[in-house]
Design a protein around this motif. Structure first.
Motif, mmCIF file in Angstrom:
data_model
loop_
_atom_site.group_PDB
_atom_site.id
_atom_site.type_symbol
_atom_site.label_atom_id
_atom_site.label_comp_id
_atom_site.label_asym_id
_atom_site.label_seq_id
_atom_site.Cartn_x
_atom_site.Cartn_y
_atom_site.Cartn_z
ATOM 1 N N ALA A 138 -1.686 -8.838 -1.713
ATOM 2 C CA ALA A 138 -0.649 -7.862 -1.375
ATOM 3 C C ALA A 138 -1.261 -6.650 -0.681
ATOM 4 O O ALA A 138 -0.665 -6.079 0.239
ATOM 5 C CB ALA A 138 0.090 -7.442 -2.640
ATOM 6 N N PHE A 139 -2.444 -6.257 -1.122
ATOM 7 C CA PHE A 139 -3.154 -5.139 -0.498
ATOM 8 C C PHE A 139 -3.467 -5.439 0.964
ATOM 9 O O PHE A 139 -3.269 -4.597 1.845
ATOM 10 C CB PHE A 139 -4.433 -4.856 -1.287
ATOM 11 C CG PHE A 139 -5.414 -3.966 -0.576
ATOM 12 C CD1 PHE A 139 -5.202 -2.603 -0.484
ATOM 13 C CD2 PHE A 139 -6.562 -4.506 0.003
ATOM 14 C CE1 PHE A 139 -6.110 -1.786 0.182
ATOM 15 C CE2 PHE A 139 -7.467 -3.697 0.655
ATOM 16 C CZ PHE A 139 -7.240 -2.330 0.752
ATOM 17 N N MET A 168 -0.437 -5.118 3.068
ATOM 18 C CA MET A 168 -0.141 -3.706 3.294
ATOM 19 C C MET A 168 -1.030 -3.143 4.401
ATOM 20 O O MET A 168 -0.567 -2.374 5.254
ATOM 21 C CB MET A 168 -0.355 -2.924 1.998
ATOM 22 C CG MET A 168 0.023 -1.450 2.083
ATOM 23 S SD MET A 168 1.799 -1.174 2.155
ATOM 24 C CE MET A 168 2.239 -1.615 0.453
ATOM 25 N N VAL A 184 0.315 -4.363 7.839
ATOM 26 C CA VAL A 184 1.564 -3.707 8.254
ATOM 27 C C VAL A 184 1.309 -2.260 8.631
ATOM 28 O O VAL A 184 1.767 -1.772 9.672
ATOM 29 C CB VAL A 184 2.616 -3.804 7.138
ATOM 30 C CG1 VAL A 184 3.855 -2.983 7.497
ATOM 31 C CG2 VAL A 184 3.011 -5.258 6.891
ATOM 32 N N LEU A 185 0.553 -1.540 7.795
ATOM 33 C CA LEU A 185 0.282 -0.131 8.057
ATOM 34 C C LEU A 185 -0.532 0.059 9.335
ATOM 35 O O LEU A 185 -0.347 1.041 10.069
ATOM 36 C CB LEU A 185 -0.467 0.474 6.873
ATOM 37 C CG LEU A 185 -0.737 1.983 6.917
ATOM 38 C CD1 LEU A 185 0.571 2.761 6.974
ATOM 39 C CD2 LEU A 185 -1.564 2.413 5.708
ATOM 40 N N SER A 205 -3.494 2.254 2.058
ATOM 41 C CA SER A 205 -2.864 1.024 1.566
ATOM 42 C C SER A 205 -3.090 0.846 0.074
ATOM 43 O O SER A 205 -2.205 0.389 -0.650
ATOM 44 C CB SER A 205 -3.407 -0.188 2.324
ATOM 45 O OG SER A 205 -3.130 -0.101 3.706
ATOM 46 N N MET A 210 -0.718 3.121 -1.764
ATOM 47 C CA MET A 210 0.645 2.602 -1.666
ATOM 48 C C MET A 210 0.833 1.380 -2.567
ATOM 49 O O MET A 210 1.876 1.217 -3.197
ATOM 50 C CB MET A 210 0.954 2.248 -0.208
ATOM 51 C CG MET A 210 1.025 3.454 0.716
ATOM 52 S SD MET A 210 1.265 3.017 2.464
ATOM 53 C CE MET A 210 2.944 2.346 2.402
ATOM 54 N N THR A 211 -0.195 0.527 -2.641
ATOM 55 C CA THR A 211 -0.125 -0.649 -3.501
ATOM 56 C C THR A 211 -0.054 -0.245 -4.969
ATOM 57 O O THR A 211 0.734 -0.789 -5.748
ATOM 58 C CB THR A 211 -1.339 -1.561 -3.267
ATOM 59 O OG1 THR A 211 -1.375 -1.950 -1.883
ATOM 60 C CG2 THR A 211 -1.258 -2.815 -4.131
ATOM 61 N N GLY A 248 3.382 1.249 -5.686
ATOM 62 C CA GLY A 248 4.384 0.205 -5.807
ATOM 63 C C GLY A 248 4.299 -0.526 -7.131
ATOM 64 O O GLY A 248 5.321 -0.813 -7.767
ATOM 65 N N ILE A 254 7.717 -4.267 -1.970
ATOM 66 C CA ILE A 254 6.502 -4.995 -2.347
ATOM 67 C C ILE A 254 6.746 -6.492 -2.542
ATOM 68 O O ILE A 254 5.791 -7.246 -2.741
ATOM 69 C CB ILE A 254 5.882 -4.411 -3.636
ATOM 70 C CG1 ILE A 254 6.800 -4.662 -4.837
ATOM 71 C CG2 ILE A 254 5.597 -2.929 -3.483
ATOM 72 C CD1 ILE A 254 6.168 -4.243 -6.142
ATOM 73 N N GLY A 256 4.680 -8.993 -0.506
ATOM 74 C CA GLY A 256 3.328 -9.176 -1.025
ATOM 75 C C GLY A 256 3.289 -10.170 -2.165
ATOM 76 O O GLY A 256 2.329 -10.945 -2.302
#
Length: 298
Positions: A197-198, A201, A204-205, A236, A239-240, A243, A256, A259
């Motif tokens: 998931a990280f 992120m 996308v970022l 990221s 943010m992870t 979330g 999330i 992810g």
């Protein structure tokens, strides 16, 4: 005074799981004779400094630790999984060489190839944002193709099952459930703080961050991506974590969810024997009630 939050995390290795606690890390491996061997090491060096645990700095440190500790854990697990004995610890030069090789491969796959392809279509897609969307889509496609291909290897599928065991055990720990194979069985193999998931992120970022740079020549376009990677990774990471701590919020949960979907490619349902290995690794790094000097594990 509020009790500090202790966050546990880890990764799957060959026939085992590495878990990282606030002050130490441990790797547990299932040997060919079905016994479980556990190796525990303290976190040391710059990771012990409080300054490296501050927001937006800790993300870079966690990434560094994941690479260095991951190599040591993988090396140990490979030796134990075939029934061998560890003859010597992994040296600094061995770690450095492996890091350079791995980072080099990652730069080629996830920076050079996507950036080069986006540069080729600069006449058809003249806007900076459009080119970065193309670059981001190619980067994600390379990432998904990579996971899909390695997931076809039987040994990697077993690693993915241990990945699921790691998530299941951490989920059970955070729910304060009974830490036994029976007690963790009902928990999900997906976790919002997962490295998969990280990475999503980060991808996308990066589209939005790189768009701020405007149009660039190819060589600087590649170099700028590499230089900005620590900053994007740090943001990221925060943010992870945010979330994962706000899953109760429907809007945050929706953000999330992709992810979590992606993790279905990198996890498999573990059996009780694999869960027992993950439990052994977690037990080695658990902070007991009343212990002090608690720092976040990331």
């Amino acid at each position: 005074m509020k009790k500090p939050e202790v966050v546990y995390g880890g990764q799957a290795v060959i026939e085992g799981v590495m878990m990282r606690g606030p002050d130490s890390w441990a790797v547990a491996v299932r040997r060919p004779d079905q016994s479980i061997v556990v190796k525990k090491e303290p976190l040391k060096g710059i990771s012990s400094s409080r300054i490296w645990r501050r927001p937006f700095i800790r993300g870079v440190m966690v990434l560094y630790e994941a690479l260095v500790i991951g190599i040591q854990a993988l090396t140990y697990s490979a030796e134990q999984a075939v029934g061998g004995e560890e003859e010597h610890p992994v040296g600094r030069w061995e770690i450095a060489a492996t890091l350079i090789l791995g980072l080099g491969l990652g730069i080629v796959l996830f920076v050079v190839i996507p950036t080069g392809l986006a540069h080729l279509v600069r006449n058809e897609v003249p806007s900076s944002l459009g080119q970065n969307i193309v670059e981001g889509v190619v980067r994600l496609a390379v990432f998904l193709l990579y996971i899909l291909l390695v997931g076809m290897i039987p040994d990697i599928r077993r690693v993915f099952a241990y990945h699921g065991a790691e998530h299941r055990v951490v989920n059970a720990c955070e729910a304060e459930a009974e830490l036994t194979p029976d007690g963790v069985r009902r928990f999900s193999v997906l976790h919002p703080r997962c490295g998969t998931a990280f990475l999503l992120m980060v991808m996308v970022l990066s589209i939005f961050v790189f768009s701020l740079l405007g149009k660039q020549v190819l060589w600087w376009r590649i170099v700028s991506r590499i230089l900005l990677l620590p900053l994007i990774a740090a943001i990221s990471y925060e943010m992870t974590r945010f979330g994962a701590s706000n899953m109760h919020n429907p809007f945050i949960r929706a953000l999330i969810t992709p992810g979590l979907w992606l993790q279905r490619m990198t996890t498999r349902e573990p059996d009780d024997l694999q869960a027992a290995v993950a439990l052994a690794a977690l037990e080695a790094v658990l902070v007991k009630e009343g212990e002090h000097n608690v720092r976040e594990a990331g």
